[in-house]
Design an enzyme around this catalytic site. Structure first.
Site, mmCIF file in Angstrom:
data_model
loop_
_atom_site.group_PDB
_atom_site.id
_atom_site.type_symbol
_atom_site.label_atom_id
_atom_site.label_comp_id
_atom_site.label_asym_id
_atom_site.label_seq_id
_atom_site.Cartn_x
_atom_site.Cartn_y
_atom_site.Cartn_z
ATOM 1 N N TYR A 108 -4.082 -1.795 8.972
ATOM 2 C CA TYR A 108 -3.852 -2.191 7.579
ATOM 3 C C TYR A 108 -2.405 -1.964 7.158
ATOM 4 O O TYR A 108 -1.733 -2.877 6.665
ATOM 5 C CB TYR A 108 -4.800 -1.406 6.682
ATOM 6 C CG TYR A 108 -4.611 -1.618 5.203
ATOM 7 C CD1 TYR A 108 -4.861 -2.851 4.610
ATOM 8 C CD2 TYR A 108 -4.209 -0.567 4.378
ATOM 9 C CE1 TYR A 108 -4.700 -3.037 3.249
ATOM 10 C CE2 TYR A 108 -4.045 -0.746 3.019
ATOM 11 C CZ TYR A 108 -4.297 -1.983 2.453
ATOM 12 O OH TYR A 108 -4.131 -2.163 1.113
ATOM 13 N N SER A 115 0.821 -1.212 0.000
ATOM 14 C CA SER A 115 0.000 0.000 0.000
ATOM 15 C C SER A 115 0.853 1.259 0.000
ATOM 16 O O SER A 115 1.896 1.335 0.668
ATOM 17 C CB SER A 115 -0.916 0.016 1.234
ATOM 18 O OG SER A 115 -1.566 1.260 1.359
#
Length: 336
Positions: A200, A187
């Site tokens: 996350y 990410s």
């Protein structure tokens, strides 16, 4: 609004269109120096006759990546929990003349991972490319997470431990053959360290760091670990946050192109320039980046889903303020 020192430099890096880390939808993806030395290459040459395993292949980035690899001549092994959706993706690949092998698997179950990995190796003999794409994203501020430790456990299970389990199953064969590639869909948030995504991005950062360490061990053995710091992509994963409807984002097809680029050039890392600059700025002056991140945190509320449906409701895309939209464009690709 008070001016934040250093924001102009970040804005300059963010000024390019989000697609393509320079508009891949309309022009060739930007090549790095080593990519130029290796030559342009093609996806067909890179995947024909190869076995490519993709997790999270039933929708979004995984589905688009599978379609592109299948069309290019690769044998695509599709892994996801839902059999029905996997079969639909496999059907699309076969209809286009490609080879698809759908393998339903619950990646929260270690025994199931071991079983499907064993079946794939037994049937196909080898895995040439493993794409760890399956992931769980949680957008929730820490103030709403004090009694939700399970969010951190579930996210780490799917985003980190499941990927590690698969890596440990396919890596020995890659080392023995002297070839192979493991691609992790990480990410952009790992570089920008965005608020509300602590669970996350921590899970993604763990996998990034592990694979950097593993790459050092197999650097001279023909095995390549690739990390793609993916920016915001318009998939069902981001649907609960309605403000994202107005944010700059890649399409799943764009994201699939980036994965294809990583396969063709066996890249070590891919990501938007803004993410690299944000990481550099963070190393030199964390306080400036803290200020920018805090500004974004205060500007964008938790989603209704994160608040379990409690009031006040988050703004819809149509209700986004000019300041919110401008900040999202300034930090394009970042999931606030």
């Amino acid at each position: 609004m008070a001016r934040i020192p250093g924001l102009d430099q970040l804005a300059s890096a963010a000024a390019k269109p989000i697609g393509a880390f320079g508009n891949i939808a309309s022009r060739p993806a930007v090549l790095r120096p080593l990519d130029v030395l290796r030559g342009a290459g093609s996806l067909e040459k890179a995947v024909t006759g190869k076995v490519i395993v993709i997790t999270g292949a039933s929708s979004g980035i995984g589905e688009e990546t599978a379609l592109q690899i299948g069309a290019a001549g690769g044998t695509v092994v599709l892994i996801a929990r839902g059999k029905e959706n996997l079969d639909l993706v496999a059907g699309r690949i076969r209809a286009a003349g490609g080879i698809a092998d759908p393998r339903p698997c619950d990646l929260s179950d270690f025994d199931a991972i071991d079983r499907v990995a064993g079946e794939i190796l037994a049937e196909h003999g080898a895995v040439d490319v493993l794409i760890n794409n399956a992931g769980r994203s949680i957008r929730r501020s820490v103030a709403l997470s004090y009694d939700r430790f399970h969010d951190y456990e579930r996210t780490m299970q799917l985003n980190y431990f499941a990927a590690v389990r698969l890596i440990l199953r396919v890596l020995p064969g890659m080392r023995e053959r002297g070839s192979g590639q493991i691609i992790n869909i990480s990410s952009y948030g790992v570089q920008t360290k965005v608020p509300r995504f602590g669970a996350y991005i921590a899970s993604k950062a763990a996998l990034d760091t592990l694979c950097d360490s593993l790459q050092a061990e197999v650097h001279d053995e023909g095995v390549r670990f690739t990390t793609i710091h993916m920016p915001l992509v318009r998939t069902p994963m981001i649907a609960p946050t309605k403000l994202y409807d107005r944010f700059p984002a890649l399409t799943p097809e764009d994201a699939g192109h980036l994965v294809a680029q990583a396969i063709v050039h066996r890249s070590r890392r891919l990501g938007p320039p803004f993410g690299s600059l944000a990481g550099l700025a963070d190393s030199f002056s964390p306080s400036i980046m803290d200020e920018i991140r805090n500004r974004g945190f205060k500007m964008f509320p938790d989603s209704i889903a994160a608040k379990a449906g409690t009031a006040p409701a988050e703004p819809t895309a149509e209700e986004a303020t000019a300041a919110q939209e401008a900040f999202a464009k300034l930090t394009r690709g970042t999931h606030w």
